[in-house]
Motif scaffolding. Structure first.
Motif, PDB file in Angstrom:
ATOM      1  N   LEU A   1      -9.481  28.481  -5.591  1.00 27.87           N
ATOM      2  CA  LEU A   1      -8.450  29.169  -6.374  1.00 27.87           C
ATOM      3  C   LEU A   1      -7.573  28.196  -7.158  1.00 27.87           C
ATOM      4  O   LEU A   1      -7.284  28.395  -8.323  1.00 27.87           O
ATOM      5  CB  LEU A   1      -7.564  30.018  -5.458  1.00 27.87           C
TER       6      LEU A   1
ATOM      7  N   ALA B   1      -9.491  29.873 -12.071  1.00 32.03           N
ATOM      8  CA  ALA B   1      -9.044  31.165 -11.540  1.00 32.03           C
ATOM      9  C   ALA B   1      -7.599  31.478 -11.914  1.00 32.03           C
ATOM     10  O   ALA B   1      -7.274  32.621 -12.221  1.00 32.03           O
ATOM     11  CB  ALA B   1      -9.224  31.196 -10.024  1.00 32.03           C
ATOM     12  N   VAL B   2      -6.759  30.454 -11.903  1.00 33.91           N
ATOM     13  CA  VAL B   2      -5.339  30.717 -12.139  1.00 33.91           C
ATOM     14  C   VAL B   2      -5.079  31.124 -13.596  1.00 33.91           C
ATOM     15  O   VAL B   2      -4.367  32.098 -13.865  1.00 33.91           O
ATOM     16  CB  VAL B   2      -4.489  29.485 -11.753  1.00 33.91           C
TER      17      VAL B   2
ATOM     18  N   LEU C   1      -6.217  34.525 -14.028  1.00 41.06           N
ATOM     19  CA  LEU C   1      -5.278  35.457 -13.398  1.00 41.06           C
ATOM     20  C   LEU C   1      -4.148  35.800 -14.373  1.00 41.06           C
ATOM     21  O   LEU C   1      -3.812  36.964 -14.583  1.00 41.06           O
ATOM     22  CB  LEU C   1      -4.707  34.853 -12.119  1.00 41.06           C
TER      23      LEU C   1
ATOM     24  N   SER D   1      -5.377  37.909 -17.220  1.00 39.94           N
ATOM     25  CA  SER D   1      -5.682  39.262 -16.750  1.00 39.94           C
ATOM     26  C   SER D   1      -4.419  40.081 -16.576  1.00 39.94           C
ATOM     27  O   SER D   1      -4.400  41.278 -16.868  1.00 39.94           O
ATOM     28  CB  SER D   1      -6.415  39.224 -15.408  1.00 39.94           C
TER      29      SER D   1
ATOM     30  N   THR E   1     -12.003  38.170 -16.894  1.00 43.11           N
ATOM     31  CA  THR E   1     -10.861  38.616 -16.111  1.00 43.11           C
ATOM     32  C   THR E   1     -10.982  38.145 -14.664  1.00 43.11           C
ATOM     33  O   THR E   1     -12.054  37.752 -14.210  1.00 43.11           O
ATOM     34  CB  THR E   1     -10.748  40.151 -16.112  1.00 43.11           C
ATOM     35  N   TYR E   2      -9.864  38.233 -13.988  1.00 48.19           N
ATOM     36  CA  TYR E   2      -9.800  37.851 -12.581  1.00 48.19           C
ATOM     37  C   TYR E   2     -10.792  38.659 -11.747  1.00 48.19           C
ATOM     38  O   TYR E   2     -11.463  38.125 -10.877  1.00 48.19           O
ATOM     39  CB  TYR E   2      -8.369  38.074 -12.092  1.00 48.19           C
TER      40      TYR E   2
ATOM     41  N   TYR F   1      -9.227  35.552  -2.746  1.00 52.96           N
ATOM     42  CA  TYR F   1      -9.118  36.184  -4.057  1.00 52.96           C
ATOM     43  C   TYR F   1      -8.370  37.507  -3.952  1.00 52.96           C
ATOM     44  O   TYR F   1      -7.503  37.816  -4.774  1.00 52.96           O
ATOM     45  CB  TYR F   1     -10.510  36.430  -4.656  1.00 52.96           C
TER      46      TYR F   1
ATOM     47  N   PHE G   1      -4.871  38.649  -5.524  1.00 55.27           N
ATOM     48  CA  PHE G   1      -4.922  39.863  -6.335  1.00 55.27           C
ATOM     49  C   PHE G   1      -3.773  40.795  -5.952  1.00 55.27           C
ATOM     50  O   PHE G   1      -3.016  41.261  -6.803  1.00 55.27           O
ATOM     51  CB  PHE G   1      -6.275  40.540  -6.074  1.00 55.27           C
TER      52      PHE G   1
ATOM     53  N   SER H   1      -0.204  39.089  -6.630  1.00 59.17           N
ATOM     54  CA  SER H   1       0.221  38.982  -8.023  1.00 59.17           C
ATOM     55  C   SER H   1       0.523  40.365  -8.594  1.00 59.17           C
ATOM     56  O   SER H   1       1.450  40.507  -9.398  1.00 59.17           O
ATOM     57  CB  SER H   1      -0.822  38.242  -8.871  1.00 59.17           C
TER      58      SER H   1
END
Lengths: 412, 292, 285
Positions: free
Chosen positions: C69, C76-77, C80, C83, C233-234, C253, C257, C260
Motif C-alpha cells: 500500500l 495505491a495511494v 486512492l 478515486s 481506480t482503487y 486494501y 477503503f 478513507s
C-alpha cells in the motif's frame, strides 16, 4: 606437389571465406531485422504502454511495477502503465465491442493472455500480428519449434503472441501434516480415504479446478485418448467416463463429502493455509515458495506431482489489433524476452515464473544468470518438471469437459 | 407551489437522459438473449435460447434458491434494522456519534464481507476454533456447516451483516426526527411513549422502511458475488448461473447469460409491481399526505 | 458516553419502561459488537502472516501489506486520491440529477410517473454485465469510451436507484409547504432555495451522497470496460486481490477503503453542518 598445396590452400581459403560469408549471411538476416526493429524502438521512445495484466498477485504486480517498468524506461524510454484486471475476459469483451464499432485506436497496448481467451481473440481477429518474427530476442532466444511456443492450449500461435512464462500444474501439501505424496490417481484416492474430509478441489469452471479434472483424466484415461476424441461432446464424454467414475468414487471422501466444492482456487489456498484441508494445488509450481515466503504456510509445505507427468502451459503476451502503441508494446515484449528479465522473473523472491527461453541458445554467462538463482522453498526443480510435462487439451475442449463435470459430479 | 409542464420536463431531463443510456445498454443485452449478437456473428432473431434454458431442469431450482435467499435476507434485514433503529430512537441514541458505527458495514464491499464471514463461520473459522479450544468439538468437521451449505445460511448471514446497517442508515434519521417532533406533541397530550412510537412514528417511517426493503431485495436477487463465494456448488443461484454463462469463453454462449438476466429482470418487475400495490396501500392507510 | 446521552433523553420512568430501556440498550450494545468484531478481524488480518487452525490469534505477523500500500511502487495511494476525487464528482452530479427529479416525482403529477419510479430501480437489479456492453458500444459511438466523462456517467447511472429513492423519501417527508410559505412571504426563489429547500433536504442529500460515493468507489468491472487505461481506480487495484484470496493484502486494501471513505464522509458532514448550522447526525460524524 606445390601446385596441389597451393590449390589446397586456396580451397581452404575459399571454403573459409564462404563459411565466413555464409556466417555473415546467417547473421545478416537479423541485422536487417534489427534495422526494422530499430525503427520500432525509435518510434516507441518516450511513449506510454498500457499493459493489461491480471492483478491478483502482489509479487507479480511488484515485479512489473519495479523491475520491468524500470528496465523498459532505462532501455527504451518507455513508461509502462499496468492496468490491473480481475478477469482477462473483461479486456476481451472490450476489444470485441471496439471491433464491432470499428474503433481502430483502442486503449490496450499489451495483454497477458492464454488458452480460451487467446482462442476467442484469434477466432475473432482481435490481435495484431504476426509480430513475433520481428522481435530480435524472439529470434535469438526462443525455440520456435517447441510445442510450448507453437501451441497455446492446442491452438496454433502463428506469431500472434509471444511467450511470457511457463507454468505447470502441481499438487501441494505439508510434509509435517501428511508425509505422503500420491504418485497417481489411485494413490490420491487412498490419500483422500486416509484424510477423509480434508481433500478437495475447486469447482470447474475455476481455472485450477478445471485443470485438476483434466489431470485426473490424463492419469486415468491418458492424454492421447481424450485428444483423439476431438471436439464432439458425446465422444469426449465416452472417452473420459473412467475418469468421471473415478471422481465419483473419490467424492464421498472429499471435504463436505463432495457435496460442495470451493468456488475458487484462492478459497482452496486459504483453506489449506488454515488447515481445513491437507492438500492444495496450483497451476504455478512456484506458488508454494510464494506462500512460504509470504508466511501463510509453514516451510514444510512442498510441491508433488504424478509419476506419469503433469499438465503444463505457456502464458503469452499479445498486442490488440487496435493497440494505439504497437511499437511500444513490441519493445516491451522484446525486453521481456531478454535473459536478464526472464532470470529476474524466475527468481522466487521476485515472481518465480518458469522462463520461456531455450537453454541451448543461451551463452555461458547467460546460463549463469539462471543457474545463480536459488530454487524456491518446496518447489520441484525446473528440469524435473519439464521432463514430466504434458500438453494442454485444445481450448475448445476445456469448457466441454467442465460442462460434463458439472452435470456428472456435484449432483450425483 | 405549482410547476409548469416545461419545468417538470426540465427537472426530469437529466435523469431521463441517463436512464435512456441505461436502457440502450439493456436493450442491447436483451437482444443478445434473442440471438442478436453481431460481435459473435449472430444476427438472426430466435427464441431457441429461451427454449433451451426453460427446458433445463436446473432453472426452477436456481430461481427458487435466489428467491429464498433474497426474501429471507431482505425480510430479516428489515426486521432487525427496524428493531435496532427503534431501540436507538427510544433509547435516545439515534443521534449519538458512537451509535453511527453500526452503519459502518454499509461501506464494506460485499466480497470483503464474504472474506470476513468465512473467517468467522467456516469450519476452520474463529467460532469453530473457539468451540475447539473450550472443548465443545474435537475436530473441524464437527462444527456446524454454515458456509457453502445447501441451506444458504452463510450467504444470508453475510447479507444480514451488510444490509441491516443499510436499513438503519435509511430509517433511523427519519425515525428519530419524527419521534422527536411528533412524539413530544403526542406525549404532551398524555399518550405513553410506546403508544406514540407504535401508532405515530412507525407508520410514518413505513415509506423509508419499504425503500430499504425493495433495494435490498432487488440487490440480493441480482448480485452474484456472495452466492458465488459462499454458496453450494449446486444448485446455483440465478445470478451465479448467469455469471458462469457470461464468463464462458466462447462468446456464442453469451445469449444464455442474457436469457438468465432477462428472466431475473422479468421476475423482479413482477415482484416490484406487487410491492408498489402494497406501498400505495400502505401510504393510504399510513395517513400520509403525499401531494401528487 | 452512551450512558450520558441515554440518560439525557426524557424517559417516562415506569417499571416496564425501564425494562424496555434496558433491553434496547442491550440490543444496541450487541449490534456494536456484531459490527465491530468482524471489522477488528479485518484489522488483524492486514498484519497477519500465518493464522492456521486451531489458533485464536495469528501465529506470525507480516508487514507485506504495508509495503504494497505505502511502499510507493504499486501507486495505491495516488490511485486512492484520484478515486476519491472521481467518486466525489460522481456523487455530487448524481445528487444534482436526483434532487430536481425527486421533487418532480414527489411534488407533481405527470404521465408515467409510477413507471419512472420503478425503472430508476433497475440498475440495482440488473447485473452490470447485462447492460455494460451495450452502454460501452454507445459510448464508443459518441466518443465517451476511454474517457473520464464516460466512467463518471456510467457510475452515476449505477448510483441513481439509491439517490433518487433517498431524495424522494426526504422530499415526501418535508413537502413543499414551507417553501410555499416563504414565497408567499416574499422571499425570492433563489433565497427560498438556499435558506429553505437546501437545509431541509440536507439530511437526505448527505445520505444520498454517502450511498452514491460508496457505489462509485466500489465499481471495477464497468470502470475497466468503459474507462480502459485512462481511468485506474482503487477498486481496480483492490478487487483482484480479494478474488485471488490473498487475505492479508485484501484486508489491508479493504481497511484503507473503509477508513478513507469514512474520512470523506466526516469531512463533508462537518463542513455542511458548520455551514448550515445543523446539529443532526446523518451518517457518521
Amino acid at each position: 606437389m606445390k601446385l596441389k598445396r597451393v590449390a589446397a590452400l586456396l580451397l581452404a581459403l575459399i571454403l573459409g571465406f564462404t563459411l565466413f560469408i555464409s556466417g555473415c549471411g546467417r547473421n545478416a538476416a537479423p541485422p536487417q531485422n534489427q534495422k526494422g526493429f530499430d525503427a520500432v524502438v525509435s518510434a516507441a521512445k518516450g511513449t506510454t504502454v498500457n499493459f493489461y495484466s491480471w492483478g491478483g498477485d502482489e509479487k507479480i504486480n511488484k515485479w512489473i511495477d519495479t523491475v520491468l517498468a524500470k528496465n523498459v524506461k532505462d532501455n527504451y524510454g518507455i513508461t509502462l502503465k499496468r492496468i490491473p484486471m480481475d478477469d482477462t475476459q473483461t479486456a476481451i469483451t472490450k476489444l470485441m465491442d471496439e471491433k464491432q464499432s470499428g474503433v481502430d485506436k483502442g486503449s490496450i497496448d499489451m495483454l497477458w493472455v492464454n488458452g480460451e481467451n487467446f482462442y476467442t481473440a484469434k477466432e475473432n481477429g482481435l490481435f495484431y500480428g504476426p509480430f513475433t518474427a520481428e522481435l530480435p530476442n524472439f529470434q535469438k532466444y526462443i525455440d520456435q519449434d517447441s510445442d510450448d511456443i507453437k501451441y497455446d492450449f492446442g491452438v496454433t500461435v502463428d506469431g500472434m503472441e509471444a511467450p511470457y512464462a511457463k507454468a505447470q500444474f502441481v499438487f501441494i501439501n505439508d510434509s509435517s501434516v501428511t508425509p505422503e505424496t500420491p504418485k497417481n490417481a489411485q494413490e490420491l484416492l487412498e490419500y483422500a480415504k486416509k484424510y477423509k474430509g480434508k481433500v478437495t478441489y475447486p469447482a470447474p469452471p475455476d481455472f485450477t479446478g478445471s485443470v485438476f479434472v483434466r489431470q485426473i483424466i490424463y492419469d486415468v484415461v491418458g492424454y492421447d485418448k481424450v485428444n483423439a476424441a476431438g471436439t464432439d461432446k458425446e465422444k469426449i464424454k465416452a472417452a473420459i467416463q473412467p475418469a468421471m467414475d473415478y471422481l465419483k468414487e473419490l467424492k464421498p471422501y472429499l471435504w463436505k463429502e463432495g457435496k460442495t466444492y470451493p468456488a475458487s482456487s484462492g478459497q482452496l489456498d486459504n483453506m489449506f493455509a488454515d488447515g481445513e484441508v491437507v492438500m492444495d494445488m496450483n497451476y504455478d509450481p512456484n506458488t508454494v515458495a510464494a506462500m512460504i515466503d509470504k508466511g501463510t504456510v509453514k516451510d514444510t509445505a512442498r510441491d508433488f506431482i504424478f509419476d506419469k507427468g503433469m499438465i503444463g502451459n505457456t502464458s503469452f503476451l499479445a498486442i490488440p489489433a487496435n493497440a494505439p502503441n504497437k511499437e511500444g508494446a513490441m519493445a516491451v515484449i522484446n525486453a521481456i524476452l531478454t535473459p536478464e528479465l526472464q532470470a529476474s522473473k524466475y527468481d522466487p523472491s521476485n515472481w518465480g515464473a518458469l522462463p520461456v527461453l531455450d537453454n541451448n541458445k543461451l551463452s555461458d554467462s547467460e546460463k549463469q544468470l539462471f543457474d545463480k538463482i536459488p530454487l524456491g522453498k518446496g518447489v520441484i526443480p525446473q528440469s524435473t518438471l519439464l521432463s514430466k510435462r504434458q500438453p494442454e487439451l485444445p481450448a475448445s475442449v476445456v469448457p466441454i469437459i467442465e460442462e460434463i463435470w458439472q452435470s456428472e459430479i456435484p449432483n450425483k | 407551489m405549482s410547476y409548469s409542464k416545461l419545468k417538470i420536463c426540465l427537472m426530469l431531463l437529466p435523469l431521463s437522459i441517463l436512464m435512456a443510456v441505461f436502457f440502450i445498454g439493456l436493450i442491447n443485452g436483451v437482444m443478445e438473449s434473442f440471438g442478436v449478437f453481431p460481435a459473435a456473428g449472430l444476427t438472426k432473431l430466435t427464441f431457441s435460447y429461451y427454449q433451451e434454458v426453460f427446458q433445463d431442469s436446473g432453472l426452477t431450482a436456481s430461481l427458487l434458491l435466489s428467491l429464498y435467499i433474497s426474501l429471507t435476507a431482505s425480510v430479516f434485514a428489515v426486521a432487525a434494522g427496524v428493531l435496532v433503529s427503534t431501540a436507538a430512537t427510544v433509547g435516545g441514541l439515534a443521534r449519538s456519534k458512537f451509535f453511527q458505527i453500526v452503519k459502518l458495514p454499509v461501506i464494506v464491499p460485499h466480497t470483503v464481507c464474504a472474506l470476513l464471514m468465512l473467517n468467522l463461520f467456516s469450519q476452520s473459522g474463529l467460532l469453530a476454533r473457539i468451540a475447539f479450544q473450550i472443548g465443545l468439538i474435537q475436530n473441524q468437521e464437527e462444527f456446524l456447516s454454515i458456509m457453502f451449505d445447501k441451506n444458504s445460511f452463510g450467504i444470508i448471514l453475510a447479507y444480514l451483516w451488510k444490509e441491516i446497517p443499510f436499513v438503519i442508515l435509511v430509517v433511523v434519521t427519519v425515525m428519530a426526527n419524527i419521534n422527536g417532533s411528533l412524539g413530544e406533541a403526542a406525549q404532551n397530550l398524555g399518550a405513553s411513549k410506546w403508544k406514540v412510537f407504535i401508532n405515530v412514528t412507525l407508520p410514518l417511517c413505513l415509506p423509508s422502511i419499504a425503500t430499504s426493503f425493495i433495494i435490498i431485495f432487488a440487490y440480493s436477487f441480482g448480485a452474484y458475488e456472495l452466492p458465488f463465494l459462499l454458496g453450494a456448488t449446486q444448485p446455483k443461484a440465478l445470478p451465479v448461473q448467469a455469471y458462469v454463462e457470461y464468463i464462458y469463453p466462447d462468446l456464442a454462449h453469451r445469449p444464455y447469460a442474457m436469457v438468465l438476466n432477462s428472466i431475473m429482470i422479468v421476475f423482479t418487475v413482477f415482484i416490484s409491481y406487487f410491492y408498489y400495490r402494497l406501498e400505495s396501500r400502505l401510504k393510504r392507510t399510513g395517513g400520509k399526505n403525499e401531494p401528487a | 458516553m452512551n450512558r450520558l446521552k441515554a440518560d439525557k433523553s426524557a424517559f417516562v420512568p415506569t417499571k416496564t419502561g425501564k425494562k424496555r430501556h434496558r433491553l434496547s440498550r442491550a440490543l444496541i450494545c450487541l449490534s456494536y459488537f456484531l459490527v465491530l468484531f468482524p471489522l477488528l478481524i479485518l484489522f488483524v488480518w492486514s498484519f497477519t502472516g500465518r493464522w492456521s487452525w486451531p489458533h485464536l490469534l495469528p501465529e506470525t505477523f507480516s508487514a507485506r501489506a504495508l509495503g504494497e500500500l505505502f511502499g510507493g511502487y504499486s501507486g495505491a495511494v495516488q490511485v486512492l486520491l484520484s478515486s476519491i476525487l472521481l467518486s466525489t464528482a460522481v456523487a455530487l452530479i448524481a445528487i444534482a440529477v436526483s434532487v430536481p427529479a425527486a421533487r418532480a416525482i414527489v411534488l407533481t403529477a405527470f404521465w408515467g410517473k409510477d413507471f419512472l419510479k420503478f425503472i430508476v430501480l433497475l440498475p440495482v437489479i440488473v447485473p452490470a454485465t447485462a447492460f455494460a456492453m451495450g452502454v460501452h458500444m454507445l459510448f464508443i459511438r459518441v466518443g465517451l469510451s476511454d474517457t473520464v466523462v464516460g466512467v463518471i456517467l456510467i457510475h452515476i447511472i449505477l448510483c441513481l436507484p439509491y439517490t433518487v429513492r433517498i431524495m424522494s423519501e426526504v422530499t415526501a417527508a418535508t413537502g413543499d409547504r414551507l417553501e410555499a410559505q416563504a414565497r408567499v412571504l416574499g422571499a425570492s426563489p433563489k433565497k427560498t432555495l438556499i435558506s429553505i429547500t437546501f437545509p431541509l433536504a440536507m439530511p437526505g442529500i448527505i445520505s444520498a451522497f454517502c450511498m452514491a460515493f460508496i457505489v462509485s468507489f466500489s465499481q471495477y468491472f464497468v470502470t475497466l470496460l468503459i474507462g480502459g487505461g485512462t481511468v485506474t481506480t482503487y477498486a481496480m487495484f483492490m478487487f483482484p486481490y480479494i478474488q485471488s484470496g490473498d487475505r492479508t493484502i485484501a484486508a489491508a486494501y479493504s481497511l484503507l477503503f473503509v477508513l478513507s471513505t469514512l474520512l470523506v464522509f466526516i469531512v463533508l458532514e462537518r463542513r455542511i453542518k458548520k455551514y448550515y448550522n445543523i446539529e443532526d447526525v446523518f451518517f457518521f460524524s
